[in-house]
Each structure stands twice: as structure tokens, then as C-alpha cells.
Design a protein around this motif. Structure first.
Motif, PDB file in Angstrom:
ATOM      1  N   VAL A  79     -10.752   1.149  -4.533  1.00  0.00           N
ATOM      2  CA  VAL A  79     -10.040  -0.099  -4.299  1.00  0.00           C
ATOM      3  C   VAL A  79      -8.711  -0.087  -5.048  1.00  0.00           C
ATOM      4  O   VAL A  79      -8.674  -0.092  -6.273  1.00  0.00           O
ATOM      5  CB  VAL A  79     -10.881  -1.303  -4.753  1.00  0.00           C
ATOM      6  N   ASN A  80      -7.613  -0.033  -4.282  1.00  0.00           N
ATOM      7  CA  ASN A  80      -6.280  -0.129  -4.861  1.00  0.00           C
ATOM      8  C   ASN A  80      -5.422  -0.979  -3.930  1.00  0.00           C
ATOM      9  O   ASN A  80      -5.845  -1.309  -2.830  1.00  0.00           O
ATOM     10  CB  ASN A  80      -5.659   1.266  -5.008  1.00  0.00           C
ATOM     11  N   TYR A  81      -4.209  -1.299  -4.373  1.00  0.00           N
ATOM     12  CA  TYR A  81      -3.301  -2.072  -3.511  1.00  0.00           C
ATOM     13  C   TYR A  81      -2.491  -1.097  -2.665  1.00  0.00           C
ATOM     14  O   TYR A  81      -1.700  -0.330  -3.201  1.00  0.00           O
ATOM     15  CB  TYR A  81      -2.363  -2.937  -4.349  1.00  0.00           C
ATOM     16  N   PRO A  82      -2.677  -1.134  -1.333  1.00  0.00           N
ATOM     17  CA  PRO A  82      -2.082  -0.090  -0.481  1.00  0.00           C
ATOM     18  C   PRO A  82      -0.550  -0.082  -0.459  1.00  0.00           C
ATOM     19  O   PRO A  82       0.040   0.973  -0.266  1.00  0.00           O
ATOM     20  CB  PRO A  82      -2.646  -0.400   0.907  1.00  0.00           C
ATOM     21  N   THR A  83       0.081  -1.243  -0.671  1.00  0.00           N
ATOM     22  CA  THR A  83       1.543  -1.253  -0.544  1.00  0.00           C
ATOM     23  C   THR A  83       2.244  -1.066  -1.889  1.00  0.00           C
ATOM     24  O   THR A  83       3.462  -1.111  -1.954  1.00  0.00           O
ATOM     25  CB  THR A  83       2.048  -2.570   0.081  1.00  0.00           C
ATOM     26  N   LEU A  84       1.471  -0.910  -2.953  1.00  0.00           N
ATOM     27  CA  LEU A  84       2.080  -0.705  -4.268  1.00  0.00           C
ATOM     28  C   LEU A  84       1.884   0.745  -4.678  1.00  0.00           C
ATOM     29  O   LEU A  84       0.848   1.344  -4.389  1.00  0.00           O
ATOM     30  CB  LEU A  84       1.411  -1.614  -5.303  1.00  0.00           C
ATOM     31  N   ARG A  88       2.743   0.649 -10.092  1.00  0.00           N
ATOM     32  CA  ARG A  88       2.567  -0.804  -9.966  1.00  0.00           C
ATOM     33  C   ARG A  88       1.105  -1.192  -9.810  1.00  0.00           C
ATOM     34  O   ARG A  88       0.700  -2.287 -10.200  1.00  0.00           O
ATOM     35  CB  ARG A  88       3.417  -1.339  -8.817  1.00  0.00           C
ATOM     36  N   SER A  92      -0.547  -3.817 -12.329  1.00  0.00           N
ATOM     37  CA  SER A  92      -0.784  -5.146 -11.739  1.00  0.00           C
ATOM     38  C   SER A  92      -1.501  -6.148 -12.657  1.00  0.00           C
ATOM     39  O   SER A  92      -1.074  -7.298 -12.736  1.00  0.00           O
ATOM     40  CB  SER A  92      -1.491  -5.019 -10.386  1.00  0.00           C
ATOM     41  N   PHE A 124       1.912   6.568  -3.296  1.00  0.00           N
ATOM     42  CA  PHE A 124       1.132   5.432  -2.826  1.00  0.00           C
ATOM     43  C   PHE A 124      -0.330   5.856  -2.662  1.00  0.00           C
ATOM     44  O   PHE A 124      -0.607   7.033  -2.434  1.00  0.00           O
ATOM     45  CB  PHE A 124       1.702   4.920  -1.503  1.00  0.00           C
ATOM     46  N   ARG A 140      -6.412   1.137 -13.651  1.00  0.00           N
ATOM     47  CA  ARG A 140      -6.110  -0.277 -13.445  1.00  0.00           C
ATOM     48  C   ARG A 140      -7.132  -1.156 -14.151  1.00  0.00           C
ATOM     49  O   ARG A 140      -6.793  -2.170 -14.763  1.00  0.00           O
ATOM     50  CB  ARG A 140      -6.077  -0.594 -11.947  1.00  0.00           C
TER      51      ARG A 140
ATOM     52  N   TYR B 200      -0.660  -8.786  -1.491  1.00  0.00           N
ATOM     53  CA  TYR B 200      -0.974  -7.380  -1.773  1.00  0.00           C
ATOM     54  C   TYR B 200      -2.345  -6.930  -1.283  1.00  0.00           C
ATOM     55  O   TYR B 200      -2.602  -5.742  -1.175  1.00  0.00           O
ATOM     56  CB  TYR B 200      -0.840  -7.102  -3.276  1.00  0.00           C
ATOM     57  N   PRO B 204      -1.125  -6.439   3.728  1.00  0.00           N
ATOM     58  CA  PRO B 204      -1.047  -5.023   4.141  1.00  0.00           C
ATOM     59  C   PRO B 204      -2.133  -4.643   5.133  1.00  0.00           C
ATOM     60  O   PRO B 204      -1.906  -3.823   6.012  1.00  0.00           O
ATOM     61  CB  PRO B 204      -1.248  -4.267   2.826  1.00  0.00           C
ATOM     62  N   GLY B 289       6.627   2.874   4.048  1.00  0.00           N
ATOM     63  CA  GLY B 289       5.654   2.373   3.069  1.00  0.00           C
ATOM     64  C   GLY B 289       5.931   0.912   2.849  1.00  0.00           C
ATOM     65  O   GLY B 289       5.803   0.406   1.789  1.00  0.00           O
TER      66      GLY B 289
END
Lengths: 319, 289
Positions: A79-84, A88, A92, A124, A140, B200, B204, B289
Motif C-alpha cells: 500500500v503506497n500512494y500511486p501518484t507520489l 513523498r 506523507s 514512483f 512510511r 492521493y 488516482p 505520472g
């Protein structure tokens, strides 16, 4: 330090109580649906107010929500933030907590270095391998700065080679002296590899706890012996058993026990062989090293040291 | 040299598809293209005029007006319907018994025939007998969609929002339902705010369904015909006459087949162009991206 007191699952009278020592990794071992994830989620504050209390550093946090508890949680899924990007992602929780730029920068670099992802900070999540993604998730979770890190079967989704590699590193990564790590798994090998302590769960109840080797040597019941054994324990009668690795095909001492059995199945992976034998209406497994070439249906004499026989119904192993 | 006889027979297998596509799409389209470069007096008397009709259409102030109205209308409903649809989807309960009831309620406007939607709103907004019209009048606001072009626009936009927001909401709901719960929990443990969770965690993963939703809404709103035709008939004046309605009056009302054909080709190209621009910009931002 983390402590759970009388944490009971819906419908259970007896709750789980355990003291997780600071600077240690506790492996929570159990089968599917035994309550591993329930325990992990309860500690993190994601279960809706289970009966019982949870204490972190002498403070009762049971009433606090997941946000306030500062418990890091790493999931089976990555589980991570796909657009960061990785930087980042790790930053977070620090950004959400409105830390200063320098603190964020320093913490992220430090954690990235520790988890060996410092070369990937600009990438990414979807550009990373599964193992790297899980490292980002661990970093994280650690970035929250809490003293408790809960990992719910974090390596199950990785392929075998990667899992072995990350497992070897995890012990060093996580032993910082002040972190309490709770690591759930269904594989007894993890308990030996990672655990300072092992906690055996079944049906959302605590079966036994202690140092992995103690629990291995002195299982309180056949269920605990079975959980700490791969393949499972061979049943001799209701309160004695024998581990597959303690049985041999030749006599080693005069006092050895002898069992007359018949070979009914044979598995081998080159370095180990598993003999499936039938002894007095019971299916036994014998684990031998190397290759074995015996025809099925052959009568086998199995030997075991008296000292290796597991006697259940004894006292529970100490913590 | 390799003999290709046996290979050529494979073309027989695609003949049915080629024929169906030809008769359903290519032939009608080429007929229109053919009309658009001719001046047609009657069946036997026609005159090749080249691109004259295209020039004339592009210079026609009524076409320009209809185009501007069209773009304004589409942009307005899009800007309202997409955020509103996402908001509704997020507000819907998940995994509860009420969920399916809400989904059915949401789907109702989508199941109503378009001319019925027009009729419903025509009556609903009437200042003498309609619930909306009478209620607004009771508040002391003069509201008459047959007399005032502003009121007509407000009614039309409200009708379109009522009719189509559900589509965006249903698509967004499906997208949200596919997000695994650990993603939400992890964000909560990180201390993310509601806005950050949306930005976030959800956005996405909603990107692909939202792309489809916006594409459908762009296409549909550019082609809107039935509802304003029933509700306002393009009036008052020409204030709600959109491209499709102007085109129909030209082709069916005045039998100007040549200019109408040129108009149709331009209309078609406009929709294709806008959708292509939108789609490539989304795909490009994805690649970045």
C-alpha cells in the motif's frame, strides 16, 4: 512498550493478554482466521472498540482512534500512494503532522538509507519491484515516529527468493532498541528467523507464548506443537507426539523407541525427503535429509529418542 | 517467389464485417460528404460547388451562435456534473443494505426516455402548474422559462444535471468500490486529511473511470437534442438552440441539403476533435505520472 490486556474477540470469554517487550520482535503465529489480523488491527486501532485494553508506554490508548495511536501498520498488500514518488510517500505522515522541512528531509533520507531504497527516492511506486514497494511501505510506517510497528503478513505477496532476502534483512532493520515490532505470519520458520518472542494464536485465543526455541521444545498442547512444526506433529497418543525431524530409520541408542510402519507416500525436493508412513491407524511424516529411494508399501522401522517425545498437558512455556 | 493464392482467400472471412461497417457507417457518411460539396435542386439537377457550403456555414452567424451556446452548455454541465457525481459517490453508504436502494434511485433518471425527461421538466418548471415553477413563484421570484432566456438556460442545465449526474456518480461509485480498504486505513494511520485521502488515495484510482465518464458526458452533451426540443423548442428566440437543433431546422425544415450536409460533417469533426483532445491530454498526463 506495548501491552494488551484481556483483549477478547466477539463471542470469546477468554481474552488475549501479552506484554510486548521494547526493542524486540514478536512473531504472532497462527493459521488463517486464527486472529492474527484481528490482533494486528486491534493494536493499530482499526477494530471497533474490542473489549480489553491496549497500553503503549504505560498509557491506555484503547480509547484513542487509529490516527492518534501512532502505530505503524504494514499490510500484506503493498500500500503506497500511486501518484507520489518514493520520497513523498515516505514523507506523507510527516507532512500531515506539519513537521519542518529539515526534519522531513532528514527523516526520509535516514529511513530510506536504512531500508536501502535511497537510490529510488525519485521513482514512483509502480516503477518498483514488490520488495521495494514493501520497503517504501515500511519506511512510511516508521516515518510516523511511533514506537510500535505492526506488520501483518508483510512478505506473503513476495516471491520466494525476495522473501528470503528481505526476511534476513528485516531483523537488522527493525532492531533499533526502542521499537516494538509485532509481526504476524503463518510460517513457523519466520518465528525462528525473526522472533525474539513468539505468540501462538488459535481461534482468537492465546495458546502459548515465549522464546521460539522454548515453545518449540515445550509445546503445551498438540495444537501449539503443530503450529510450530512444518510439516505437522505426528500423534503418538492423546498426550504425546513426535516431530517429523526427530524420527530416523536407524537406531541411534539402545533406549530408542521403535515404531513398525508402512511407507505410503514419498516427497523429495533434493535436499530433504518427506516419508509419509502409516503407523497404527495414524498418518505420520518423517523428515530426512537428502534423497531417499524406498519403494512404496515397504515396511519401515522408525526410531526416536525418548527425550524427543513431546509430552502435552504440561505447564505453559514461560515468557 | 512465394505464391499467395491461399492467403488471399482469408480475405473472404472479413468480407461480412467490411460490408456491415460499410453500410452502417462508411456509406452514409460518404453520402453526407457527397451532398456537402453539391448544390442540389432536385434529384437530377445538382451542381458541384466545392467547399462553398463549408465556407458559408463557418461564416453563418447563426451557426457561430449555436456553436458558442453548445460549448457553453457542455462546459457548464460538465463542470457541475463531474464534481457533483464524485461527491454523491463518496457520500453513498458502502456495503450496507441501503446501498442498493440508493443505486436504484440514482439509476432512475438514466432509465427514462429522453423525450419523457423533457416533458417531465416542461411540466415541472411551468410557472402555473409545475411544482418547481410554482414554488419559485411563491418565493416571489419571477421565473418563466418560456419568456426569459436566462430562466430557460437555468431550467435546461438543472434538467441535464438531474438527468446525467447519476451516470458520473454510478461510474465513480464503481471505481471507489474497487479501492482496497488497506489503502484507506494506511492513509488514516498516516494522518491524512479527508481532502488528502481524496486527492492521493481515491482520485488516482478513479482516473480511468472518470476519463470514461467525462468522455461520455462530453459526447452526449455536444449532441443534446431531444430534451431542449421538448422543453423550450430552442427558444425563447434562439437562446437555447444548440447545434443539433439548428442543423435539423436546416435539413428538415428548409431542405437545404447541401449546407446541412456541410454542417453535419463539421459537427461530426468537432465532436471527434474535442474527444480526441481530451483523451490524449489525459493519456499524456498519465504517461508523465
Amino acid at each position: 512498550m506495548l501491552e494488551v490486556r484481556e483483549l477478547a474477540f466477539a463471542g470469546n470469554e477468554e481474552g488475549v493478554s501479552h506484554r510486548f517487550a521494547q526493542g524486540s520482535i514478536t512473531v504472532v503465529l497462527g493459521r488463517n482466521n486464527s486472529g492474527k489480523t484481528w490482533l494486528a488491527r486491534s493494536i493499530a486501532g482499526l477494530e471497533v472498540s474490542p473489549p480489553g485494553t491496549i497500553w503503549i508506554d504505560g498509557q491506555d490508548v484503547s480509547a484513542l482512534g487509529a490516527r492518534e495511536r501512532k502505530v505503524g501498520l504494514v499490510y500484506q498488500a503493498f500500500v503506497n500512494y500511486p501518484t507520489l514518488n518514493v520520497y513523498r510517500n515516505i514523507a506523507s505522515p510527516l507532512i500531515a503532522a506539519k513537521r519542518s522541512r529539515e526534519v522531513i528531509e532528514r527523516t526520509v533520507r535516514e529511513l530510506a538509507e536504512r531500508l536501502q531504497i535511497d537510490a529510488l527516492l525519485r521513482r514512483f511506486p509502480d516503477e518498483l519491484s514488490g520488495g521495494q514497494q514493501q520497503r517504501v511501505a515500511i519506511a512510511r510506517a516508521l516515518a510516523q515516529g511511533g514506537k510500535v510497528l505492526v506488520m501483518d503478513e508483510p512478505l506473503v505477496n513476495l516471491d520466494y527468493k525476495l522473501r528470503e532476502e528481505l526476511e534476513l534483512q528485516l531483523r537488522d532493520l527493525l532492531s533499533t532498541g526502542e521499537l516494538v515490532v509485532v509481526y504476524t505470519t503463518s510460517d513457523p520458520k519466520d518465528a525462528f528467523k525473526l522472533g525474539d518472542h513468539v505468540l501462538l494464536l488459535d481461534d482468537h485465543r492465546l495458546l502459548q507464548s515465549g522464546a521460539p526455541l522454548d515453545v518449540y521444545r515445550n509445546p503445551a498442547t498438540i495444537t501449539t506443537a503443530d503450529l510450530m512444526s512444518d510439516p505437522g506433529v505426528n500423534v503418538v497418543d492423546t498426550d504425546t507426539g513426535l516431530r517429523p525431524e526427530h524420527i530416523t530409520l536407524h537406531r541411534r541408542s539402545a533406549s530408542d523407541l521403535v515404531f513398525e510402519s508402512v511407507l505410503v507416500g514419498l516427497e523429495t525436493n533434493g535436499s530433504e525427503s518427506f516419508l509419509h508412513c502409516r503407523w497404527s491407524e495414524q498418518d505420520w511424516v518423517v523428515k530426512l535429509s537428502g534423497m531417499v529411494d524406498i519403494a512404496l508399501g515397504t515396511g519401515l522401522q522408525l526410531f526416536a529418542h525418548q527425550a524427543d517425545v513431546l509430552r502435552f498437558g504440561g505447564a505453559r512455556g514461560g515468557d | 517467389m512465394i505464391k499467395g493464392v491461399s492467403n488471399n482467400r482469408a480475405w473472404l472471412a472479413v468480407v461480412p464485417v467490411v460490408l456491415v461497417v460499410a453500410f452502417s457507417a462508411v456509406v452514409p457518411l460518404m453520402t453526407v460528404v457527397n451532398y456537402s460539396v453539391q448544390d442540389i435542386f432536385d434529384v437530377d439537377t445538382r451542381l458541384f460547388v466545392g467547399l462553398d457550403w463549408y465556407r458559408e456555414t463557418l461564416r453563418d452567424p447563426r451557426f457561430i451562435d449555436a456553436l458558442l451556446r453548445q460549448v457553453t452548455f457542455s462546459a457548464t454541465v460538465l463542470v457541475i456534473e463531474v464534481p457533483l457525481g464524485i461527491w454523491i459517490a463518496r457520500a453513498l453508504p458502502r456495503d450496507s443494505r441501503a446501498t442498493s436502494a440508493f443505486l436504484i434511485l440514482l439509476a432512475i433518471p438514466l432509465l427514462i426516455p429522453w423525450n419523457v425527461v423533457g416533458t417531465i421538466w416542461q411540466i415541472f418548471a411551468r410557472p402555473d402548474i409545475g411544482l418547481l415553477g410554482v414554488s419559485v413563484a411563491a418565493l416571489g421570484i419571477s421565473f418563466n422559462y418560456t419568456g426569459s432566456s436566462v430562466d430557460a438556460w437555468i431550467t435546461l442545465i438543472l434538467m441535464d444535471i438531474w438527468h446525467w449526474t447519476s451516470l458520473v456518480a454510478l461510474l465513480a461509485f464503481a471505481g471507489l468500490a474497487s479501492i482496497p480498504s488497506p489503502c484507506y486505513q494506511a492513509a488514516m494511520l498516516d494522518g491524512a486529511s479527508t481532502w488528502q485521502v481524496f486527492r492521493y488515495v481515491e482520485l488516482p484510482r478513479l482516473k480511468s473511470v472518470l476519463t470514461i465518464a467525462v468522455l461520455l458526458r462530453v459526447m452526449d452533451s455536444l449532441m443534446i437534442y431531444t430534451e431542449p426540443f421538448v422543453l423550450t423548442g430552442g427558444g425563447p428566440g434562439n437562446s437555447t438552440t444548440f447545434l443539433s437543433q439548428y442543423l435539423t431546422s436546416m435539413a428538415v425544415g428548409q431542405f437545404d441539403l447541401g449546407p446541412a450536409a456541410a454542417f453535419s460533417v463539421l459537427y461530426f469533426l468537432l465532436i471527434v476533435l474535442l474527444c480526441w483532445l481530451f483523451y490524449t491530454s489525459v493519456m499524456r498526463s498519465e504517461a508523465d505520472g
